[in-house]
Design a protein around this motif. Structure first.
Motif, PDB file in Angstrom:
ATOM      1  N   GLU A 121       0.924  -1.461   0.062  1.00 28.53           N
ATOM      2  CA  GLU A 121      -0.173  -0.083   0.005  1.00 28.53           C
ATOM      3  C   GLU A 121       0.888   1.393  -0.089  1.00 28.53           C
ATOM      4  O   GLU A 121       1.954   1.344   0.454  1.00 28.53           O
ATOM      5  N   ARG A 153      -8.720  -9.346   4.263  1.00 29.59           N
ATOM      6  CA  ARG A 153     -10.160  -8.900   3.903  1.00 29.59           C
ATOM      7  C   ARG A 153     -10.081  -8.919   2.341  1.00 29.59           C
ATOM      8  O   ARG A 153      -9.467  -8.298   1.456  1.00 29.59           O
ATOM      9  N   LEU A 170     -11.658  -7.693  -0.953  1.00 27.34           N
ATOM     10  CA  LEU A 170     -12.217  -6.525  -1.409  1.00 27.34           C
ATOM     11  C   LEU A 170     -13.362  -6.631  -2.367  1.00 27.34           C
ATOM     12  O   LEU A 170     -13.346  -7.665  -3.206  1.00 27.34           O
ATOM     13  N   THR A 171     -14.421  -5.967  -2.320  1.00 33.64           N
ATOM     14  CA  THR A 171     -15.554  -5.952  -3.225  1.00 33.64           C
ATOM     15  C   THR A 171     -15.971  -4.601  -3.440  1.00 33.64           C
ATOM     16  O   THR A 171     -15.534  -3.418  -3.014  1.00 33.64           O
ATOM     17  N   GLU A 231     -16.642  -1.007  -4.924  1.00 39.25           N
ATOM     18  CA  GLU A 231     -15.928   0.092  -5.525  1.00 39.25           C
ATOM     19  C   GLU A 231     -14.551   0.254  -4.863  1.00 39.25           C
ATOM     20  O   GLU A 231     -13.399   0.407  -5.662  1.00 39.25           O
ATOM     21  N   GLU A 232     -14.406  -0.439  -3.672  1.00 41.35           N
ATOM     22  CA  GLU A 232     -13.036  -0.624  -2.859  1.00 41.35           C
ATOM     23  C   GLU A 232     -12.190  -1.466  -3.935  1.00 41.35           C
ATOM     24  O   GLU A 232     -11.308  -1.285  -4.281  1.00 41.35           O
ATOM     25  N   ARG A 233     -12.752  -2.672  -4.378  1.00 39.02           N
ATOM     26  CA  ARG A 233     -11.987  -3.555  -5.355  1.00 39.02           C
ATOM     27  C   ARG A 233     -11.665  -3.042  -6.372  1.00 39.02           C
ATOM     28  O   ARG A 233     -10.759  -2.706  -7.076  1.00 39.02           O
ATOM     29  N   ALA A 258     -11.153   0.268  -7.065  1.00 48.96           N
ATOM     30  CA  ALA A 258     -10.194   1.426  -7.012  1.00 48.96           C
ATOM     31  C   ALA A 258      -8.864   0.718  -7.057  1.00 48.96           C
ATOM     32  O   ALA A 258      -7.989   1.042  -7.644  1.00 48.96           O
ATOM     33  N   VAL A 259      -8.605  -0.392  -6.254  1.00 47.79           N
ATOM     34  CA  VAL A 259      -7.520  -1.080  -6.036  1.00 47.79           C
ATOM     35  C   VAL A 259      -7.171  -1.851  -7.355  1.00 47.79           C
ATOM     36  O   VAL A 259      -5.815  -1.933  -7.708  1.00 47.79           O
ATOM     37  N   TRP A 260      -8.143  -2.526  -8.041  1.00 53.75           N
ATOM     38  CA  TRP A 260      -7.862  -2.920  -9.243  1.00 53.75           C
ATOM     39  C   TRP A 260      -7.310  -1.913 -10.180  1.00 53.75           C
ATOM     40  O   TRP A 260      -6.079  -2.531 -10.958  1.00 53.75           O
ATOM     41  N   ARG A 302      -6.956  -7.214   0.905  1.00 53.53           N
ATOM     42  CA  ARG A 302      -5.965  -6.259   1.617  1.00 53.53           C
ATOM     43  C   ARG A 302      -5.506  -7.016   2.841  1.00 53.53           C
ATOM     44  O   ARG A 302      -6.365  -7.523   3.676  1.00 53.53           O
ATOM     45  N   THR A 307      -3.598  -6.300   6.424  1.00 51.37           N
ATOM     46  CA  THR A 307      -3.219  -5.260   7.269  1.00 51.37           C
ATOM     47  C   THR A 307      -2.849  -5.920   8.583  1.00 51.37           C
ATOM     48  O   THR A 307      -2.837  -7.133   8.844  1.00 51.37           O
TER      49      THR A 307
END
Length: 169
Positions: free
Chosen positions: A80, A125, A127-128, A130-132, A134-136, A161, A163
């Motif tokens: 990250e 965790r 990711l699904t 919009e979070e996924r 953005a990371v994609w 993700r 942490t």
């Protein structure tokens, strides 16, 4: 030297990305790269991970979803930007089926990673939404072959993700 060396490095990176996008690589790499990574990592007591010469990498130790036994898997990761964690991609080199380690993290999200000789307890965790998404987008900028891998499969590639787990967990 810096300019010429950087140009050679960028050319090598493009070549590796091109090769890693081929079906032949997808067929051979899952058998060769993890075995080499595990052996060298063990011999160097966690200080060296050969595949991390191209991409940042970790050894993920997760709990087997069915067996309950520790499973060690060498994986590329995207650290990250803010240093808060790591992104893992269940691309399986663009082959059908989710890799086993993704099932393990879904069943047992508490795991650990070995990174540059340090063992770090983590929580994973999936990711699904919009979070996924953005990371994609960040992942495709980081390693463009992920787009080729996704194009080869009907499943949505899992993105996790990791942490740092709180002390004492």
């Amino acid at each position: 030297m810096g300019g010429a060396g950087a140009a050679r490095g960028a050319g090598l990176l493009r070549l590796v990305q091109k090769v890693s996008s081929t079906r032949a690589f997808a067929k051979a790499a899952p058998h060769v790269i993890p075995a080499l990574d595990r052996a060298v990592h063990r011999l160097t007591r966690g200080r060296v991970l050969p595949s991390a010469r191209l991409l940042p990498g970790v050894i993920l130790t997760s709990t087997g979803a069915r067996s309950g036994r520790p499973r060690r898997t060498p994986l590329a990761c995207m650290p990250e930007q803010d240093g808060s964690g790591w992104i893992l991609v269940g691309s399986n080199f663009g082959r059908p089926g989710h890799p086993a380690w993704t099932h393990n993290l879904l069943a047992h999200p508490h795991a650990s990673i070995s990174r540059q000789g340090e063992d770090i307890p983590v929580t994973a965790r999936l990711l699904t939404g919009e979070e996924r998404a953005a990371v994609w987008r960040a992942l495709l900028a980081f390693w463009p072959p992920y787009a080729v891998y996704q194009g080869r499969v009907e499943r949505e590639i899992r993105v996790f993700r990791l942490t740092r787990a709180p002390e004492g967990s």
